[in-house]
Design an enzyme around this catalytic site. Structure first.
Site, PDB file in Angstrom:
ATOM      1  CG  HIS A  38       4.843   7.105   6.412  1.00 47.13           C
ATOM      2  ND1 HIS A  38       4.824   8.109   5.309  1.00 47.13           N
ATOM      3  CD2 HIS A  38       4.312   6.722   6.400  1.00 47.13           C
ATOM      4  CE1 HIS A  38       3.759   6.924   4.494  1.00 47.13           C
ATOM      5  NE2 HIS A  38       3.434   6.376   5.261  1.00 47.13           N
TER       6      HIS A  38
ATOM      7  CD  GLU B  27      -1.648   2.419   2.320  1.00 43.34           C
ATOM      8  OE1 GLU B  27      -1.925   3.449   1.641  1.00 43.34           O
ATOM      9  OE2 GLU B  27       0.106   2.070   2.706  1.00 43.34           O
TER      10      GLU B  27
END
Length: 446
Positions: free
Chosen positions: A294, A178
Site C-alpha cells: 500500500h 477491492e
C-alpha cells in the site's frame, strides 16, 4: 488487498444495467464449440502449460506504465483504473474471450468489473478465477494486485493458446474497488440469481502473488481446491502454510459468504517473516513479506520473480485440473443438524449436536466439518468442534478485522484420536457487541 473495513460496510449504489448478467451463461454460439459426446478426452485432463514469466512480467510493465501516465496509481475512480480495464479487455477480446464490463457506483465514482468467458464447457458447472485490478491511491499497485491480475491474465491467454476445451465452463474476472472493501466482487455476486450462483463450482482468488520477501500461503477453505494447490507446491518441493493474514479481506470472501467453494494463493503483505519461515522459504527474517504494501514503492521492482513464476504456474495448474471432470472428493457418510440455534450477542456459548452411531474405530484424520452460520459480523465469532469425550478443536478465532457476514465453509479436523461414535457438538460464541446471528446448520462428513 483491501484494508480491514469499517463495522458498517460501504454503501454501493448500483447503476441499472440491462442484460448485464447475460455473461453468466455463455451464448448459444459459444456453447456450440464444446466437445461433442464421445469425442477424444478433453485437453483439461493433460498437464497445464508452463506460464512464461516474461509474459507475466510484461503485463506488470504495462500496468506500471498505465499508472505512471495517470497520476501514479490505478485506484478506483481514477483514470488509471479505467485504463487498466481497457488494456486487459483488449488482450482478452483479441484472444477470443467474450468480455463484459460491469459497472457499479462506490464513493461517488463509477467502478468497473471485467468478466471474461471462454467459449464452451458445461454452462451449469462454472470454474472462476479472479483478482482485483485496482490499486490504492498511494501507488501503482504492482504486487497488490498487479501480480494476481497479471497471473490470471496470462493463464487466460494460455487457455486461448491451447484452445482448451475443458469439461467445465471457464470464467475469469478482474474486480474493481477491492481496496474500498471488496465492493466490485460483492456487487457481482449480489447481482447473480441464486440459480446462477449454484452453477459456480469454485472461485479461485489471487491477491499478491509476487511479494519481494515471499511466503507461500494457501487458503484453507474448500478442501478440493486447497489440496490442488498444496499438491502442486509439494511437487516443486516448496512447503506451504495456511493463509491467515488476509483471510476474509480479499474478493474470495464475497463468494464464500454465499456458499460458493473458494480457494487461492498469497505471498504475504505487511506481516513479518519469521525465522522459521525464512529457513524454509529463504528471504529475510524480521522483515515484512512486502515492505511496500500500500505504498508508492509498490512498483515493478517490488516483485520476486521466483514467487511470481511459481504462483502463475500454480494458477494454470489449478485451472486445468479443476475444470476437468468433477474434481470433487468422494461422498462420505454425513451427519447433519439443520435446526436453527440463536447465538446471543456478546453472550454465552451455544451448541448444536449431532449423534454418530454404527461406526467402528476412530474418527478420520481429515474429518470434514461443514458450518453454515448466519451472522452480521462473523469476526465476533469463536467456533469449536467438541468431540464426544469433551475435547475441543478450535475451528475459528474471533477477529476484529474480519468484517464480512456469515460463516459458510468447511473445516478439516484431525480427529483420529477420537472415537467416531457419540455426540459431537458445534460450539459457537459471540464475544463482541452489536451484531447477531444463528447456527443455520452444520454437518460432519466421515
Amino acid at each position: 488487498m483491501t484494508h480491514s473495513v469499517h463495522r458498517r460496510a460501504v454503501a454501493v449504489t448500483a447503476l441499472a444495467l440491462a442484460g448485464l448478467l447475460a455473461a453468466v451463461v455463455p451464448t448459444a454460439a459459444a456453447t456450440d464449440t464444446a466437445a461433442a459426446p464421445g469425442a477424444a478426452p478433453s485437453p483439461a485432463a493433460l498437464a497445464a502449460p508452463d506460464i512464461p514469466l516474461a509474459n507475466v512480467r510484461a503485463h506488470l510493465t504495462d500496468l506500471q506504465s498505465i499508472a505512471t501516465a495517470n497520476g501514479g496509481n490505478r485506484a478506483h475512480g481514477r483514470a488509471g483504473y479505467k485504463a487498466s480495464v481497457d488494456h486487459v479487455k483488449a488482450k482478452l477480446d483479441a484472444a477470443g474471450f467474450t468480455t463484459t464490463v460491469q459497472q457499479f457506483t462506490s464513493s461517488g465514482a463509477t467502478g468497473y468489473n471485467l468478466i471474461a468467458d471462454w467459449p464452451g464447457g458445461d454452462a451449469n458447472r462454472i470454474l472462476m478465477a479472479g483478482a482485483h485490478l485496482d490499486s490504492v491511491s498511494s501507488g501503482p499497485g504492482i504486487n497488490d494486485n498487479g501480480s494476481g491480475s497479471a497471473g490470471v491474465l496470462e493463464t487466460a491467454l494460455a487457455v486461448s493458446r491451447a484452445q482448451l476445451q475443458p469439461d467445465k465452463h471457464l470464467r475469469f474476472a478482474w474486480w474493481g474497488a477491492e481496496e474500498l472493501g471488496l465492493v466490485g466482487s460483492r456487487y457481482y455476486v449480489n447481482n447473480l440469481a441464486a440459480t446462477d450462483r449454484s452453477k459456480i463450482t469454485g472461485y479461485l482468488n489471487f491477491d499478491m502473488i509476487g511479494s519481494p520477501n515471499p511466503g507461500y500461503f494457501v487458503y484453507d477453505d474448500d478442501p478440493a481446491i486447497e489440496k490442488t494447490f498444496k499438491d502442486y507446491f509439494a511437487g516443486l518441493g516448496v512447503p506451504t502454510e495456511i493463509e491467515t493474514e488476509g483471510d476474509g479481506r480479499s474478493d474470495h470472501a464475497s463468494f464464500k459468504n454465499v456458499g460458493i467453494p473458494v480457494g487461492g494463493l498469497f505471498t504475504g503483505a505487511s506481516r513479518t517473516k519469521s525465522t522459521a519461515q525464512a529457513q524454509k522459504w529463504g528471504g529475510t527474517a524480521g522483515q515484512a513479506f512486502d515492505r511496500c504494501y500500500h505504498s508508492s514503492c509498490d512498483t515493478t521492482s517490488n516483485i520476486s520473480d521466483t514467487a511470481l513464476d511459481r504462483n502463475s504456474d500454480a494458477i494454470a495448474h489449478a485451472v486445468w485440473t479443476l475444470s476437468a471432470g468433477t474434481t470433487v472428493p468422494p461422498d462420505g457418510d454425513v451427519y447433519e443438524n439443520a435446526a436453527d440455534v440463536s447465538v446471543p450477542d456478546n453472550g454465552a456459548a451455544v451448541t448444536s449436536s449431532v449423534t454418530v452411531s454404527g461406526r467402528t474405530g476412530n474418527a478420520p484424520s481429515a474429518l470434514q466439518v461443514g458450518v453454515d452460520i448466519k451472522h452480521t459480523w462473523r469476526g465476533d465469532l469463536v467456533i469449536d468442534l467438541v468431540a464426544p469425550d469433551g475435547t475441543a478443536y478450535r475451528l475459528k478465532n474471533s477477529s476484529g478485522s474480519d468484517s464480512a457476514d456469515n460463516v459458510i465453509t468447511t473445516y478439516t479436523v484431525n480427529a483420529s484420536s477420537e472415537a467416531a461414535n457419540g455426540t459431537w457438538r458445534l460450539r459457537v460464541q459471540d464475544v463482541a457487541a452489536q451484531d447477531t446471528g444463528y447456527i443455520d446448520s452444520w454437518k460432519l462428513t466421515f
